[in-house]
Enzyme design. Structure first.
Site, PDB file in Angstrom:
ATOM      1  N   ASP A  12       0.858  -1.186   0.000  1.00  0.00           N
ATOM      2  CA  ASP A  12       0.000   0.000   0.000  1.00  0.00           C
ATOM      3  C   ASP A  12       0.888   1.228   0.000  1.00  0.00           C
ATOM      4  O   ASP A  12       2.059   1.166   0.406  1.00  0.00           O
ATOM      5  CB  ASP A  12      -0.920   0.017   1.225  1.00  0.00           C
ATOM      6  CG  ASP A  12      -1.880   1.204   1.214  1.00  0.00           C
ATOM      7  OD1 ASP A  12      -2.497   1.445   0.157  1.00  0.00           O
ATOM      8  OD2 ASP A  12      -2.019   1.889   2.235  1.00  0.00           O
ATOM      9  N   SER A  13       0.330   2.337  -0.428  1.00  0.00           N
ATOM     10  CA  SER A  13       1.083   3.585  -0.416  1.00  0.00           C
ATOM     11  C   SER A  13       1.368   4.061   1.000  1.00  0.00           C
ATOM     12  O   SER A  13       2.263   4.883   1.207  1.00  0.00           O
ATOM     13  CB  SER A  13       0.319   4.668  -1.190  1.00  0.00           C
ATOM     14  OG  SER A  13      -0.951   4.890  -0.598  1.00  0.00           O
ATOM     15  N   CYS A  75      -4.323  -1.297  -2.130  1.00  0.00           N
ATOM     16  CA  CYS A  75      -4.398   0.145  -2.342  1.00  0.00           C
ATOM     17  C   CYS A  75      -5.294   0.376  -3.550  1.00  0.00           C
ATOM     18  O   CYS A  75      -5.014  -0.141  -4.638  1.00  0.00           O
ATOM     19  CB  CYS A  75      -2.998   0.704  -2.595  1.00  0.00           C
ATOM     20  SG  CYS A  75      -2.932   2.448  -3.059  1.00  0.00           S
ATOM     21  N   GLU A 160      -4.727   9.829   8.902  1.00  0.00           N
ATOM     22  CA  GLU A 160      -3.288   9.733   9.118  1.00  0.00           C
ATOM     23  C   GLU A 160      -2.783  10.722  10.161  1.00  0.00           C
ATOM     24  O   GLU A 160      -1.687  10.545  10.704  1.00  0.00           O
ATOM     25  CB  GLU A 160      -2.548   9.893   7.798  1.00  0.00           C
ATOM     26  CG  GLU A 160      -2.841   8.766   6.827  1.00  0.00           C
ATOM     27  CD  GLU A 160      -1.664   8.379   5.955  1.00  0.00           C
ATOM     28  OE1 GLU A 160      -0.742   9.202   5.820  1.00  0.00           O
ATOM     29  OE2 GLU A 160      -1.675   7.243   5.438  1.00  0.00           O
ATOM     30  N   CYS A 194     -11.393   3.178  -0.298  1.00  0.00           N
ATOM     31  CA  CYS A 194     -10.043   3.507   0.139  1.00  0.00           C
ATOM     32  C   CYS A 194      -9.819   2.753   1.438  1.00  0.00           C
ATOM     33  O   CYS A 194     -10.702   2.731   2.315  1.00  0.00           O
ATOM     34  CB  CYS A 194      -9.871   5.008   0.347  1.00  0.00           C
ATOM     35  SG  CYS A 194      -8.269   5.467   1.083  1.00  0.00           S
ATOM     36  N   HIS A 196      -8.099   3.385   3.966  1.00  0.00           N
ATOM     37  CA  HIS A 196      -8.076   4.193   5.185  1.00  0.00           C
ATOM     38  C   HIS A 196      -9.471   4.343   5.789  1.00  0.00           C
ATOM     39  O   HIS A 196      -9.614   4.535   7.002  1.00  0.00           O
ATOM     40  CB  HIS A 196      -7.554   5.603   4.893  1.00  0.00           C
ATOM     41  CG  HIS A 196      -6.074   5.707   4.750  1.00  0.00           C
ATOM     42  ND1 HIS A 196      -5.385   5.143   3.709  1.00  0.00           N
ATOM     43  CD2 HIS A 196      -5.144   6.318   5.530  1.00  0.00           C
ATOM     44  CE1 HIS A 196      -4.094   5.413   3.842  1.00  0.00           C
ATOM     45  NE2 HIS A 196      -3.919   6.119   4.938  1.00  0.00           N
TER      46      HIS A 196
END
Length: 275
Positions: A12-13, A75, A160, A194, A196
């Site tokens: 993942d990024s 991702c 984040e 996504c 996240h």
């Protein structure tokens, strides 16, 4: 390249793919896993196709060099912008016996099963939304489903920066829900496009109508991977089964470990990788 059995690579990024790895480990605990987070170059969401492709291919090749025969792009942006080119153009030259899988297709294969109204919503990064990957893939499996998309550029920074439980998060969650739902009052199923976004799922559900189904990708990706390995014993045999989990980040390890534990829901000790 190494031919003996090796770990399953998960890329993942940044941190979001850990929500996918968490579910994969629950479903398939016996396998070895290497997680690579390209935090030093994150986020990918607003980057060009060429940049995302270049970064993703570089990380996939590193996972191959670590012994992985199978890599999962956990991702959405990488799956949308890089997966097909890697599968069709690069793998035949690198090693046609290795595999790279994404997380968009497993979701699009089942999303129509949840929708009664045939109106489906997607929350995603700008990169994923602009790629049109979800509408294109859903059309293949459920041509009668209409897809509505909403980019949510503030959600990843909220997560984040550990602000996903703040009042500021509520503001941006309400904002993007309104912008999606105004496109169609008939939306009854929404995909968190996504990795996240599962950390925001409780707040998102709070502001959604009660009859709307919210789908996270972790459990879907885990079930899809289990099915893939069952159907492809030649790949399954190349995946080692020592039950280990190894984590790499292209950024500061202390920061990664602190944040990663939130996504993975277990303590994480990472190693630094220079690309």
């Amino acid at each position: 390249m190494q031919k003996k059995p090796g770990p399953i690579g998960v890329f993942d990024s940044g941190y979001g793919g850990l929500t996918v790895l968490k579910e994969i480990v629950k479903t398939l605990p016996a396998y070895d896993y290497i997680y690579l987070g390209d935090n030093g170059r994150a986020p990918y969401g607003g980057r060009s196709y060429e940049t995302v492709y270049h970064y993703t291919l570089e990380c996939v090749q590193h996972l191959f060099s670590m012994g992985c025969h199978l890599v999962v792009l956990a991702c959405n942006t990488a799956s949308a912008k890089a997966l097909r080119t890697i599968q069709q153009h690069d793998l035949p030259k690198i090693d046609p016996e290795r595999r790279v899988l994404g997380i968009i297709r497993p979701t699009t294969e089942i999303v129509g099963d949840y929708s009664r109204s045939r109106n489906v919503g997607i929350f995603g990064t700008a990169g994923t939304v602009n790629s049109q990957s979800y509408p294109i893939e859903i059309e293949k499996f459920f041509p009668d489903v209409t897809v509505y998309q909403q980019a949510c550029p503030m959600w990843v920074p909220l997560v984040e920066n550990a602000e996903y439980e703040s009042e500021g998060a509520d503001f941006f969650i309400r904002k993007y829900i309104r912008q999606l739902m105004v496109q169609s009052e008939e939306i009854d199923t929404i995909v968190l496009g996504c990795t996240h976004y599962p950390l925001l799922a409780d707040k998102i559900r709070h502001y959604l109508p009660g009859d709307v189904t919210l789908l996270s990708q972790g459990t879907i990706a885990a079930a899809s991977l289990a099915d893939y390995l069952q159907r492809h014993p030649e790949i399954r045999e190349k995946c080692s089964t020592g039950g280990t989990r190894t984590f790499y980040t292209t950024d500061d390890t202390a920061t990664f470990d602190r944040q990663a534990g939130i996504f993975f829901e277990q303590p994480v000790e990472s190693r630094h990788l220079v690309l």
